[in-house]
Design an enzyme around this catalytic site. Structure first.
Site, PDB file in Angstrom:
ATOM      1  CG  HIS A   1      37.996  38.944  37.116  1.00 43.16           C
ATOM      2  ND1 HIS A   1      37.259  38.392  36.101  1.00 43.16           N
ATOM      3  CD2 HIS A   1      38.528  40.086  36.617  1.00 43.16           C
ATOM      4  CE1 HIS A   1      37.334  39.168  35.029  1.00 43.16           C
ATOM      5  NE2 HIS A   1      38.108  40.190  35.311  1.00 43.16           N
TER       6      HIS A   1
ATOM      7  CG  ASP B   1      37.621  42.146  20.898  1.00 42.26           C
ATOM      8  OD1 ASP B   1      37.138  43.152  21.447  1.00 42.26           O
ATOM      9  OD2 ASP B   1      37.824  41.066  21.484  1.00 42.26           O
TER      10      ASP B   1
ATOM     11  CG  HIS C   1      35.115  40.384  23.558  1.00 40.87           C
ATOM     12  ND1 HIS C   1      36.365  40.717  23.980  1.00 40.87           N
ATOM     13  CD2 HIS C   1      34.396  40.148  24.678  1.00 40.87           C
ATOM     14  CE1 HIS C   1      36.422  40.678  25.293  1.00 40.87           C
ATOM     15  NE2 HIS C   1      35.237  40.329  25.755  1.00 40.87           N
TER      16      HIS C   1
ATOM     17  CD  GLU D   1      36.917  36.310  32.355  1.00 40.47           C
ATOM     18  OE1 GLU D   1      36.995  35.801  31.219  1.00 40.47           O
ATOM     19  OE2 GLU D   1      37.461  37.379  32.657  1.00 40.47           O
TER      20      GLU D   1
END
Ligand code: XLS
Ligand code: NI
Ligand code: NI
Length: 440
Positions: A274, A107, A104, A235
């Protein structure tokens, strides 16, 4: 120049006979040929930046446990800290021998005071990454924007009631797509971190759906404008951090894509944890995406089965991983996607070497799973059984019925005239499970 963060560490070898304390792969030989191509090309491993180099080891009851020289408590110059972090990250990727990494924006770069400073910081670090990619041959599997950590996003990014937040998020995504494009990224990911709601009492669902649809269309339009030929991936995740997230699971995302005319433009990045949060199995989500033509990539990190949280642990269940790769191989394998470890250490695993052991173990589990899945494909026992099970549908009358060439009255007439009286046939589930068991 080596940072020394991992001590003395060079490329971790493949050595099935290595002792328990040795850093070595026991099952992952990147060059092993499976179904006609090297294991490395099947698995397309990637390592994530955030959990490894940003996450401080906190939980809801306690803060930082990890001690990293680039963390704020130890580094005075944020830009130098970001560079050190990049050095260590590439040392780890190289030691593991993975072909890809993911990040990201937040990050890799220090947080600025405003949009312009964020962009300046991002571009400065992308310069560094570009050099490092050229030196090491590493590639970017995907880039993404963190649209959930900063407090401006507390009520969502694209789905925020404030259009200025939508605009700030859109501008940020543009910078991250530019960075991903520049680094030759194979995909661009959008995880809707706070695209959801906490209570319907303060939420307008209809508006938020429209906002999210427009946002994704902007992304797709821009992708074509700049000639980014990677895939755009959503996602899915059903909850956490918000109580209800809009990209609930693969099927829900497909409905959303259809509604906004994007089903041929956007695919999915499916995360094991997930899938479990959504009440599905990992292989269910992969098979659903493949059937709908939107399978893209995977995040190979599991949840603890008891805790009910997105615990992001490294994979360790070979049969489960084998079933997942079986669905992926059936779908033709990865194209732009790969196997990303969006996984983090437990907060007591303090040593830098724990990062290496974690990935080596995860990669070995994936190698075993992939090889088992490939053996299942090669022998074809299950696929022959499934083909046979549906063989009736290949016949002319059945095909006509499926193609819409028979009305309900015609079908009823046929059943009556021919006295159609189907005899139930065993589904043989236990036999099929026994077949899988032979390979794992
Ligand atoms: C969080 C997600 C996140 C995405 C990237 O649960 O898995 O890490 O992969 O934003
Ligand atoms: Ni993820
Ligand atoms: Ni996750």
């Amino acid at each position: 120049m080596a940072t020394g963060f991992f001590g003395e560490v060079s490329k971790i070898p493949f050595n099935p006979d290595a002792g328990p304390e040795e850093l070595a792969f026991r099952h992952y030989d990147p060059e092993e040929i499976v179904m006609g191509k090297p294991l490395a090309e099947h698995l397309r491993f990637a390592v994530c930046w955030w959990h490894n180099f940003v996450w401080p080891g906190g939980d809801p009851f306690g803060g930082q446990t990890f001690d990293r020289p680039w963390f704020e408590d130890r580094a005075s110059d944020p830009m130098e800290a970001a560079k050190l972090k990049a050095d260590v990250a590439f040392e780890m990727f190289t030691a593991l021998g993975v072909p890809f990494y993911c990040f990201h924006d937040a990050d890799i770069r220090p947080e600025g005071d405003d949009f312009a400073e964020n962009t300046k910081n991002l571009n400065a670090i992308v310069d560094v990454l570009e050099r490092k990619q050229a030196e090491t041959g590493l590639k970017l599997l995907w880039g993404t924007a963190n649209l959930f950590s900063h407090r401006r996003y507390m009520s969502g990014a694209a789905t925020n009631p404030d259009p200025e937040v939508f605009a700030f998020a859109a501008a940020t995504v543009k910078t991250c797509m530019d960075a991903t494009h520049r680094l030759g990224g194979a995909n661009y990911v959008l995880w809707g971190g706070r695209e959801g709601y906490e209570t319907l009492l303060n939420t307008d669902l209809k508006r938020e759906d429209q906002q999210l649809g427009r946002f994704l269309n902007l992304v797709v339009e821009y992708k074509h404008k700049i000639g980014f030929d990677g895939a755009i991936l959503i996602e899915p995740k059903p909850q956490e951090p918000t109580k209800h997230q809009y990209d609930h699971d693969v099927a829900t995302v497909y409905g959303f894509l259809k509604r906004h005319g994007l089903e041929n433009e956007v695919k999915v990045n499916i995360e094991q944890g997930h899938a479990i949060l959504a009440g599905h199995s990992f292989e269910h989500e992969i098979a659903t995406a493949a059937a709908l033509g939107i399978f893209g990539s995977i995040d190979m990190n599991r949840n603890d089965q008891q805790s009910g949280w997105d615990t992001d642990q490294f994979p360790n269940d070979v049969p489960e991983v084998a079933r997942a790769y079986y669905e992926i191989l059936k779908a033709g394998g990865f194209t732009t996607g790969g196997t990303n470890f969006d996984a983090k250490l437990r907060r007591q695993s303090l040593d830098p070497k724990d990062l290496l052991f974690a990935h080596v173990g995860g990669m070995d589990v994936c190698a075993r799973g992939l090889k088992a899945a490939a053996a299942m494909m090669d022998e074809g026992v299950l696929s022959a059984f499934v083909d046979d099970r549906y063989a009736g549908w290949d016949q002319k009358g059945a095909q006509a019925m499926l193609a819409g060439e028979r009305t309900l009255e015609e079908i009823a007439g046929w059943v009556e005239e021919q006295n159609v009286n189907p005899a139930p046939i065993s589904g043989r589930q236990e036999w099929a499970e026994n077949i899988v068991n032979r390979y794992v």
